[in-house]
Write an enzyme that holds these catalytic residues in place. Structure first.
Site, PDB file in Angstrom:
ATOM      1  CG  ASP A   1      83.053  57.487  21.975  1.00 50.34           C
ATOM      2  OD1 ASP A   1      83.154  56.397  21.285  1.00 50.34           O
ATOM      3  OD2 ASP A   1      82.164  58.238  21.803  1.00 50.34           O
TER       4      ASP A   1
ATOM      5  CD  GLU B   1      77.644  54.743  19.688  1.00 53.76           C
ATOM      6  OE1 GLU B   1      76.654  54.427  19.275  1.00 53.76           O
ATOM      7  OE2 GLU B   1      78.024  55.243  20.800  1.00 53.76           O
TER       8      GLU B   1
HETATM    9 ZN   LIG Z   1      78.225  52.009  22.780  1.00 52.23          ZN
END
Ligand SMILES: [Zn+2]
Ligand SMILES: *[C@@H]1O[C@H](CO)[C@@H](O)[C@H](O)[C@H]1NC(C)=O
Ligand SMILES: *[C@@H]1O[C@H](CO)[C@@H](O)[C@H](O)[C@H]1NC(C)=O
Ligand SMILES: *[C@@H]1O[C@H](CO)[C@@H](O)[C@H](O)[C@H]1NC(C)=O
Ligand SMILES: *[C@@H]1O[C@H](CO)[C@@H](O)[C@H](O)[C@H]1NC(C)=O
Ligand SMILES: *[C@@H]1O[C@H](CO)[C@@H](O)[C@H](O)[C@H]1NC(C)=O
Length: 561
Positions: A148, A215
């Site tokens: 992501d 993340e």
């Molecule tokens: Zn990163």
């Protein structure tokens, strides 16, 4: 993740050294034993035989072109995540389908990689690829990244010189969301592995690639580590590599790479204050807003202490700097090098660091009063006020010691105004410190915290090999003309450091003691505007990622644990 303070640390330190102090030549006491965990370049034994491949990766225009296209197309697939994304993937499969598209792209782009690895999808979009080694007694090497990217807010679109998902290349630099954080790393792993596969390399040591998909929004959906622990056991990995750290930074002839070997803790704390309501024509002397304001002042006037101890990688970073920089102020240098034996020297170093906002949070817990809610009407007394504080907890402290300091502040204020006080961690039951009173009471609570990360050892062979591989790649492969020969530049210093932000590695602590947060490249994340407008990379940096992992995987493969 946020590298701002990180980069500024070096900038301020070195620039500070230059601006405020005169230049001295360095001299060390005769019996001085260097403490910086300096590594020698480490090269795999295949390094000479692989010269043509390495040359191709670094210098061949065709290789560059096809590598560029692979990264560009990865950037063009939007994989932004947002704070309010659904937590449970099953609840909104359509929302998360962009990660199916991303995975299909990986599959069609890296057929050789897919042929040689097994893919396990964990919690739908977590990707775990296992490249099986021939010797199952060797612990696997685990390489991490995230699929992501941070979002591009609509309002910032006009500020981008090139649209964020066009992946525009201008002949040297590539622009786009994820170009630096961290599709370059993810795609780089695939390319490095494929280059190795093309040479016929068969690993003895299993290599595992693990990519989360949230993340940038704290990683709560990342179940990869749990899955790996179940399959391989705790402490089953040789080492774990992820993004982070300072790639390379050069100032005044001192070039440093700073892999993160520790991470500060994280604490979001909420302080609720409830008081009786009423009409604002007959207010008490202090409403809940006024009392909270008093508390806020008390908290800010009671900062956390600072520490300069070898527990903190920052200590080693400064020792490396003191031992190797030609321009560091001699007084500061002396103080750093005697900071363990002289409390005065230790105090001086802390004073030096505390004088800079960008340096001090490497050695102390931060406290940021970030959100306040309270009151609803101009003619009604506020019945409820809530303060949110964010803290990044120093290596020497714990979540509990930080909490204790805040509870002390709240208790003082509660006693001053005759209020009750209790606290609550996660969903545990509340603990009462002062009983509730008719005037009201405080509740201090949190369910968002992470302890300080365990420290990666820096005096072992794992570190020597990792740090040595960085030196090998930059001093011998990327810039031999600068770092080799009689007129060679001072060597690159690879120093441990802390990452003030957290990466997904926070879920992986059980898997290995050896966690390196470092992404190869010529510019640090903050310089490349990670998370910001006009995120970019110098494309050479991407090729350096490929070479780094091409060499590191082989280096790790050649040794026994
Ligand atoms: Zn990163
Ligand atoms: C890559 O090379 C091809 C042909 O060699 C060329 O048409 C294409 O424009 C190049 N791509 C980039 C992004 O430079
Ligand atoms: C590409 O962009 C970078 C960063 O803006 C700039 O420094 C560089 O000069 C540009 N290169 C070319 C060939 O235009
Ligand atoms: C707290 O929540 C966890 C899961 O969210 C649950 O397993 C645990 O039993 C809860 N504990 C209490 C005291 O409610
Ligand atoms: C790590 O292991 C401990 C002890 O087995 C366990 O309590 C903990 O939940 C594990 N941590 C993670 C992040 O899985
Ligand atoms: C596997 O590696 C171990 C060292 O960790 C070594 O002792 C053993 O001989 C190796 N086995 C094979 C089949 O090579």
């Amino acid at each position: 993740m946020n590298f701002q303070a990180y980069v500024s640390l070096w900038a301020s330190c070195l620039v500070g050294g230059l601006l405020f102090f005169t230049l001295h030549s360095s001299s060390k006491p005769v019996d001085y034993v260097p403490q910086c965990p300096m590594a020698k370049p480490h090269r795999p034994s295949t390094y000479l035989a692989n010269t043509p491949v390495i040359d191709t990766i670094l210098h061949d225009p065709e290789f560059r072109n096809q590598s560029l296209v692979k990264l560009q197309n990865a950037i063009r697939i939007k994989t932004e995540t947002h704070d309010d994304d659904p937590i449970t993937v099953e609840d909104d499969p359509e929302y998360w389908a962009k990660f199916d598209i991303f995975e299909s792209y990986l599959k069609s782009t890296f057929p050789l990689f897919y042929q040689n690895t097994e893919l396990h999808k964990v919690n739908h979009h977590g990707l775990v690829y296992i490249w099986r080694g021939t010797n199952t007694t060797l612990k696997p090497l685990l390489l991490m990244g995230h699929q992501d990217t941070s979002p591009v807010p609509e309002s910032t679109l006009p500020l981008w010189t090139y649209p964020p998902f066009d992946a525009h290349y201008n002949g040297t630099h590539l622009f786009g969301r994820g170009s630096s954080d961290c599709k370059n790393l993810v795609i780089g792993y695939f390319e490095a592995a494929e280059e190795l596969m093309k040479t016929g390399f068969i690993p003895r040591r299993t290599v595992i690639f693990s990519f989360g998909f949230d993340e940038e929004v704290s990683g709560v959906r990342n179940k990869n580590a749990e899955w790996l622990e179940e399959k391989f056991g705790s402490k089953s990995m040789y080492a774990i590599c992820d993004e982070g750290g300072v790639s390379l930074t050069t100032l005044d002839g001192t070039t440093m790479a700073v892999p993160g070997t520790g991470e500060k803790g994280f604490l979001n704390l909420w302080i609720d204050l409830k008081t009786p309501g009423g009409h604002s024509s007959v207010p008490p002397d202090h409403t809940s807003l006024g009392i909270m304001a008093d508390l806020m002042v008390q908290i800010e006037n009671d900062p956390f202490p600072s520490y300069f101890t070898p527990q903190n990688p920052t200590y080693h970073q400064y020792v490396c700097l003191a031992e190797n920089s030609a321009t560091i102020d001699q007084e500061l240098k002396k103080n750093i090098l005697s900071s363990l034996t002289s409390s005065l020297a230790n105090k001086r170093v802390r004073e030096y660091m505390e004088s800079s906002r960008w340096l001090k949070y490497y050695i102390k817990t931060s406290q940021a009063l970030d959100v306040i809610h309270g009151g609803s009407k101009s003619n009604a007394l506020p019945e409820f006020v809530q303060l949110t504080i964010n803290s990044r907890v120093a290596i020497e402290e714990t979540i509990y010691s930080a909490l204790r300091k805040y509870l002390g502040n709240v208790k003082d204020v509660a006693q001053k105004y005759g209020l009750g006080l209790s606290y609550q961690l996660k969903n545990e039951s509340a603990v009462e410190i002062l009983p509730p009173t008719p005037q009201g009471d405080f509740l201090v609570h949190t369910d968002e915290f992470f302890d300080v990360a365990p420290l990666t050892p820096i005096n072992d062979n794992h570190w020597k090999l990792f740090a040595g591989n960085i030196k090998h790649v930059y001093e011998e492969l990327v810039w031999p003309e600068i770092y080799q020969g009689p007129d060679a530049h001072n060597p690159i210093i690879v120093s441990p450091g802390i990452a003030p932000g957290n990466t997904d590695t926070k879920y992986y602590w059980n898997l290995s003691d050896h966690i390196y947060r470092y992404r190869p490249g010529e510019y640090t994340s903050v310089e490349t505007s990670a998370h910001g407008v006009n995120e970019w990379i110098k494309f050479d940096s991407h090729l350096q990622i490929i070479v780094f992992y091409f060499e590191y995987i082989q280096s790790v493969d050649e040794i026994d644990d």
